[in-house]
Design an enzyme around this catalytic site. Structure first.
Site, mmCIF file in Angstrom:
data_model
loop_
_atom_site.group_PDB
_atom_site.id
_atom_site.type_symbol
_atom_site.label_atom_id
_atom_site.label_comp_id
_atom_site.label_asym_id
_atom_site.label_seq_id
_atom_site.Cartn_x
_atom_site.Cartn_y
_atom_site.Cartn_z
ATOM 1 N N ASP A 181 -2.005 34.532 -14.133
ATOM 2 C CA ASP A 181 -0.633 34.622 -14.349
ATOM 3 C C ASP A 181 0.180 33.682 -14.965
ATOM 4 O O ASP A 181 1.455 33.671 -15.077
ATOM 5 C CB ASP A 181 -0.036 35.254 -13.112
ATOM 6 C CG ASP A 181 -0.247 36.551 -12.727
ATOM 7 O OD1 ASP A 181 -0.017 36.899 -11.543
ATOM 8 O OD2 ASP A 181 -1.293 37.256 -13.297
ATOM 9 N N LEU A 209 -13.043 50.125 -8.379
ATOM 10 C CA LEU A 209 -13.164 49.234 -7.340
ATOM 11 C C LEU A 209 -12.605 49.843 -6.104
ATOM 12 O O LEU A 209 -13.009 49.851 -4.912
ATOM 13 C CB LEU A 209 -13.015 47.763 -7.595
ATOM 14 C CG LEU A 209 -13.687 47.025 -8.422
ATOM 15 C CD1 LEU A 209 -13.242 45.740 -8.716
ATOM 16 C CD2 LEU A 209 -15.236 46.935 -8.212
ATOM 17 N N ARG A 228 1.990 48.675 -11.504
ATOM 18 C CA ARG A 228 0.717 48.641 -11.166
ATOM 19 C C ARG A 228 0.725 48.750 -9.654
ATOM 20 O O ARG A 228 -0.218 49.314 -9.145
ATOM 21 C CB ARG A 228 0.205 47.223 -11.443
ATOM 22 C CG ARG A 228 -1.345 46.861 -10.972
ATOM 23 C CD ARG A 228 -2.492 47.696 -11.632
ATOM 24 N NE ARG A 228 -3.799 47.406 -11.012
ATOM 25 C CZ ARG A 228 -4.931 47.922 -11.359
ATOM 26 N NH1 ARG A 228 -4.764 49.034 -12.394
ATOM 27 N NH2 ARG A 228 -5.925 47.736 -10.782
ATOM 28 N N PRO A 246 -8.762 49.297 -14.559
ATOM 29 C CA PRO A 246 -9.394 50.543 -13.996
ATOM 30 C C PRO A 246 -8.870 50.481 -12.303
ATOM 31 O O PRO A 246 -8.609 49.252 -12.045
ATOM 32 C CB PRO A 246 -10.736 50.572 -14.330
ATOM 33 C CG PRO A 246 -10.986 49.162 -14.565
ATOM 34 C CD PRO A 246 -9.931 48.405 -14.823
ATOM 35 N N ILE A 247 -9.354 51.363 -11.769
ATOM 36 C CA ILE A 247 -9.290 51.408 -10.173
ATOM 37 C C ILE A 247 -10.587 51.705 -9.439
ATOM 38 O O ILE A 247 -10.688 52.101 -8.183
ATOM 39 C CB ILE A 247 -8.197 52.220 -9.667
ATOM 40 C CG1 ILE A 247 -7.976 53.829 -10.153
ATOM 41 C CG2 ILE A 247 -6.917 51.680 -10.056
ATOM 42 C CD1 ILE A 247 -7.274 54.524 -9.459
ATOM 43 N N CYS A 267 1.423 46.060 -16.685
ATOM 44 C CA CYS A 267 1.409 45.201 -17.851
ATOM 45 C C CYS A 267 -0.095 45.635 -18.784
ATOM 46 O O CYS A 267 -0.928 46.091 -18.207
ATOM 47 C CB CYS A 267 1.041 43.898 -17.536
ATOM 48 S SG CYS A 267 2.555 42.876 -16.962
HETATM 49 C C1 EPZ Z 1 -2.754 41.813 -9.038
HETATM 50 O O1 EPZ Z 1 -3.373 42.583 -9.879
HETATM 51 C C2 EPZ Z 1 -1.307 41.156 -9.444
HETATM 52 N N1 EPZ Z 1 -0.614 42.091 -9.585
HETATM 53 C C3 EPZ Z 1 -1.529 40.627 -11.094
HETATM 54 O O2 EPZ Z 1 -0.204 39.817 -11.443
HETATM 55 C C4 EPZ Z 1 -2.545 39.363 -10.916
HETATM 56 O O3 EPZ Z 1 -2.717 38.953 -12.528
HETATM 57 C C5 EPZ Z 1 -4.025 39.729 -10.595
HETATM 58 O O4 EPZ Z 1 -3.705 40.360 -9.186
HETATM 59 C C6 EPZ Z 1 -4.827 38.810 -10.450
HETATM 60 O O5 EPZ Z 1 -4.732 37.692 -9.427
HETATM 61 C C7 EPZ Z 1 0.014 42.519 -8.478
HETATM 62 O O6 EPZ Z 1 -0.418 41.955 -7.463
HETATM 63 C C8 EPZ Z 1 0.950 43.610 -8.334
HETATM 64 P P1 EPZ Z 1 -7.188 42.718 -9.613
HETATM 65 P P2 EPZ Z 1 -4.677 43.561 -9.709
HETATM 66 O O7 EPZ Z 1 -7.500 43.787 -9.014
HETATM 67 O O8 EPZ Z 1 -4.415 43.729 -8.281
HETATM 68 C C9 EPZ Z 1 -10.591 44.279 -12.593
HETATM 69 C C10 EPZ Z 1 1.539 39.500 -12.691
HETATM 70 O O9 EPZ Z 1 1.717 39.068 -13.718
HETATM 71 N N2 EPZ Z 1 -10.635 45.389 -11.860
HETATM 72 O O10 EPZ Z 1 -7.527 41.100 -9.016
HETATM 73 O O11 EPZ Z 1 -4.754 44.592 -10.643
HETATM 74 C C11 EPZ Z 1 -9.079 44.414 -13.516
HETATM 75 O O12 EPZ Z 1 -9.175 45.097 -14.571
HETATM 76 C C12 EPZ Z 1 0.455 40.453 -12.356
HETATM 77 O O13 EPZ Z 1 2.229 39.538 -11.807
HETATM 78 C C13 EPZ Z 1 -11.440 46.704 -12.085
HETATM 79 O O14 EPZ Z 1 -12.196 46.472 -12.808
HETATM 80 O O15 EPZ Z 1 -5.720 42.635 -10.136
HETATM 81 C C14 EPZ Z 1 -9.065 42.674 -14.063
HETATM 82 O O16 EPZ Z 1 -10.023 42.620 -15.056
HETATM 83 C C15 EPZ Z 1 -0.347 40.998 -13.581
HETATM 84 N N3 EPZ Z 1 -11.701 47.553 -11.131
HETATM 85 C C16 EPZ Z 1 -9.581 42.018 -12.597
HETATM 86 O O17 EPZ Z 1 -10.327 43.058 -11.914
HETATM 87 C C17 EPZ Z 1 -10.708 47.781 -10.222
HETATM 88 O O18 EPZ Z 1 -10.910 48.591 -9.578
HETATM 89 C C18 EPZ Z 1 -8.515 41.584 -11.854
HETATM 90 O O19 EPZ Z 1 -7.812 42.756 -10.999
HETATM 91 C C19 EPZ Z 1 -9.783 46.640 -10.119
HETATM 92 C C20 EPZ Z 1 -9.546 45.409 -10.791
#
Ligand code: EPZ
Length: 418
Positions: free
Chosen positions: A304, A125, A92, A122-123, A116
Site C-alpha cells: 500500500d 482462498l 473490498r 478473487p476470494i 480498488c
Molecule cells: C487487504 O486487502 C487490504 N485491504 C489491502 O489494502 C492491502 O493491500 C492487502 O490486504 C495486502 O496487505 C483491506 O484490508 C480492506 P489479500 P486483501 O487477501 O485482504 C490474492 C488499501 O489500499 N488473493 O492479502 O484483499 C489477492 O488477489 C488496500 O488500503 C487471492 O488470490 O488482500 C492479492 O493478489 C488495497 N485469493 C493477494 O492475494 C483470495 O481469496 C493479497 O490479497 C484472497 C487474496
C-alpha cells in the site's frame, strides 16, 4: 467526483495526528456485529470506505450512530444476512462480512466484492478455507451464497497469507465450538488489532502477528469500547511526501514499529528520522538517492506504500527498481506519473525508474486509492499546477488529506467536478 488542485514546489513543515487505520476499522466493524451488546469504536474515521460499510451494516438491521468521533454500534436488531449488490460492490471490505454473517446466521449472501482495481482480487482462498470449516458456498448470478449446519473448529493452512482470508477465518471461528488453528496466516498489524478487539469482547484468540493464530471458540461475545490502531499507510504517505518535498514533519499517534521497513528505506535515503513513543520526527533535504524495493506480505515492505515510493524514486538521483509481489496490477498510476515527466517503464511485476530532477504539473487521473495518493505527492513536488481528478478514489481511504497537507504548508485544494 472531485479533483485536487496543487501548486507544487513547497517544502512541508509541521505536525499532524494520524487517524485510526482504515484496514483495521473495516474488519472491526464486521466483528462488532458478533454481539447484541453495545460496541463503541473510538476515533472512527469518516472516510468513504467506512461510511460504505456502515451503510451495509444498516441494511442488515444494525443500528449505528456517531457521537462526535466515536461510532456506537448496536446489532441487537440485526435481521438479514444478504448484502445488496449496490452496496457490496463499493468496497473490498464487504467480503469481511462473510465471516461475521456466517458466525451469526450460519448463512451469508454477498455479491462479489468491489474495491480498488489493482488486480483480479478473487476470494477463492476465503471460500476454500471456509469450506474446511463446514461452510458450503456457491455462486448464483454474481452472488456468493454460503451456509453451514455447524461451523467446525479445524486446523487450516492458508496457501497464501491473505489478510482478508485470515480475518474471515478469525470471524468464523471465534464462536465455533472447539479450537481452530490458522497456519500460514497474515501477520499484518491490522490482524493483531482485530485479535485485540475481539479479545476485549471476550474472545480467546492467540498468536496474532505470527504465522499461526489459535482461536479457542467461546459461547458468546459481549460489548466493548475500543480504540483501533493508527493508520500506518496514512503515516507512511506523509513521511514519503515530506521526503520528496524536503522539510520537517512530526507525526503524532503513530506506531513506528508498524512501518519499520519504510523508516529504514527513508533513513538510507538522506532522511533523518527519530522516534519517541508514538511520535515520529523526520527531516529531509529533498532529492534522495535511488533504491530497489520489493513489496510482500508483512513484515515485508507494504504494497500500500508502493506507488508513493515510486514517486520518491522518480525524482531521486539514479535508477531504481520497484517490484510489486502482492497484486498483479498495481502500476496503473505509472502512465499518469509519466505524463508529469517521470521516466518509468513497467515490465511484468517490476517498474524501472530513471530519476529526473523535478516533475512538471499537468492534468492526471487517480485510478485507485494509493495510486491517487501517489499522484498528489507527485503534484506537491512538481513545478506548476497539477490537477488530480478521480478524487473519489482517494476519499475512500484518507480523511481531510488536502486539509492536512495545507496545514503543513502545501498549496492544495479539493474542488467539485471532474
Ligand atoms: C487487504 O486487502 C487490504 N485491504 C489491502 O489494502 C492491502 O493491500 C492487502 O490486504 C495486502 O496487505 C483491506 O484490508 C480492506 P489479500 P486483501 O487477501 O485482504 C490474492 C488499501 O489500499 N488473493 O492479502 O484483499 C489477492 O488477489 C488496500 O488500503 C487471492 O488470490 O488482500 C492479492 O493478489 C488495497 N485469493 C493477494 O492475494 C483470495 O481469496 C493479497 O490479497 C484472497 C487474496
Amino acid at each position: 467526483m472531485g479533483k485536487y488542485l496543487i501548486s507544487g514546489g513547497k517544502k512541508l513543515c509541521g505536525e499532524i495526528s494520524v487517524e485510526s487505520a482504515k484496514n483495521s476499522v473495516l474488519p472491526i466493524l464486521a466483528a462488532s456485529t458478533l454481539t447484541d451488546e453495545k460496541v463503541v469504536i473510538k476515533c472512527c474515521p469518516k472516510i468513504a470506505d467506512v461510511i460504505s460499510l456502515i451503510n451495509i451494516l444498516n441494511s442488515l438491521g444494525v443500528e449505528t450512530a456517531f457521537e462526535n468521533e466515536n461510532l456506537i454500534i448496536n446489532s441487537s436488531g440485526m435481521n438479514n444476512y444478504t448484502i445488496p449488490e449496490r452496496l457490496s460492490k463499493e468496497l473490498r471490505a464487504s467480503v469481511f462480512m462473510l465471516g461475521a454473517l456466517i458466525s451469526r446466521f450460519k448463512k451469508a449472501e454477498i455479491s462479489f466484492p468491489g474495491g480498488c482495481n489493482i488486480g483480479k482480487r478473487p476470494i477463492d482462498l476465503h471460500l476454500k478455507s471456509l469450506k474446511e470449516m463446514g461452510v458450503n458456498s456457491y455462486i448464483d448470478n454474481g452472488f456468493v451464497k454460503c451456509s453451514a449446519e455447524k461451523i467446525l473448529a479445524k486446523k487450516i493452512t492458508l496457501s497464501y497469507p491473505s489478510v482478508g482470508a485470515t480475518e474471515n477465518l478469525m470471524l468464523s471461528a471465534v464462536l465455533a465450538d472447539g479450537k481452530t488453528e490458522i497456519r500460514n496466516c497474515a501477520r499484518e498489524p491490522e490482524i493483531v488489532d482485530l485479535m485485540r478487539f475481539l479479545n476485549t469482547m471476550g474472545a480467546k484468540i492467540y498468536g496474532g502477528g505470527t504465522s499461526t493464530i489459535l482461536i479457542d471458540g467461546v459461547k458468546k461475545l459481549h460489548g466493548t469500547v475500543y480504540q483501533p490502531m493508527s493508520d500506518r499507510i496514512e503515516a507512511g504517505t506523509f513521511l514519503i511526501a515530506t521526503a520528496i518535498t524536503g522539510g520537517e514533519l512530526q507525526l503524532n499517534n503513530c506506531n513506528a514499529k508498524n512501518i519499520c521497513t519504510l523508516i529504514h528505506k527513508l533513513c538510507d535515503n538522506t532522511c533523518k528520522i527519530a522516534v519517541k513513543n508514538d511520535i515520529i520526527y523526520m527531516r529531509s533535504n529533498g532529492r534522495g538517492k535511488s533504491f530497489n524495493l520489493h513489496t510482500g506480505p508483512y513484515p515485508d515492505f507494504p504494497t500500500d506504500l508502493q506507488s508513493q515510493m515510486a514517486v520518491l524514486a522518480s525524482v531521486a538521483s539514479g535508477s531504481s527498481t520497484i517490484t510489486e509481489n502482492v497484486f498483479e496490477r498495481r502500476f496503473a498510476y505509472v502512465d499518469e506519473l509519466n505524463k508529469m515527466g517521470a521516466d518509468i517503464r513497467v515490465k511484468g511485476r517490476t517498474a524501472y525508474v530513471n530519476g529526473v530532477l523535478q516533475l512538471t504539473g499537468t492534468k492526471v487521473r487517480a485510478l485507485d486509492l494509493r495510486g491517487g495518493a501517489a499522484l498528489i505527492i507527485a503534484g506537491l513536488n512538481a513545478e506548476g499546477i497539477t490537477q488530480v481528478s478521480g478524487a473519489e478514489h482517494i476519499l475512500r481511504g484518507y480523511l481531510d488529506l488536502d486539509k492536512k497537507f495545507r496545514s503543513l504548508g502545501a498549496d492544495i485544494k479539493l474542488i467539485d467536478g471532474d
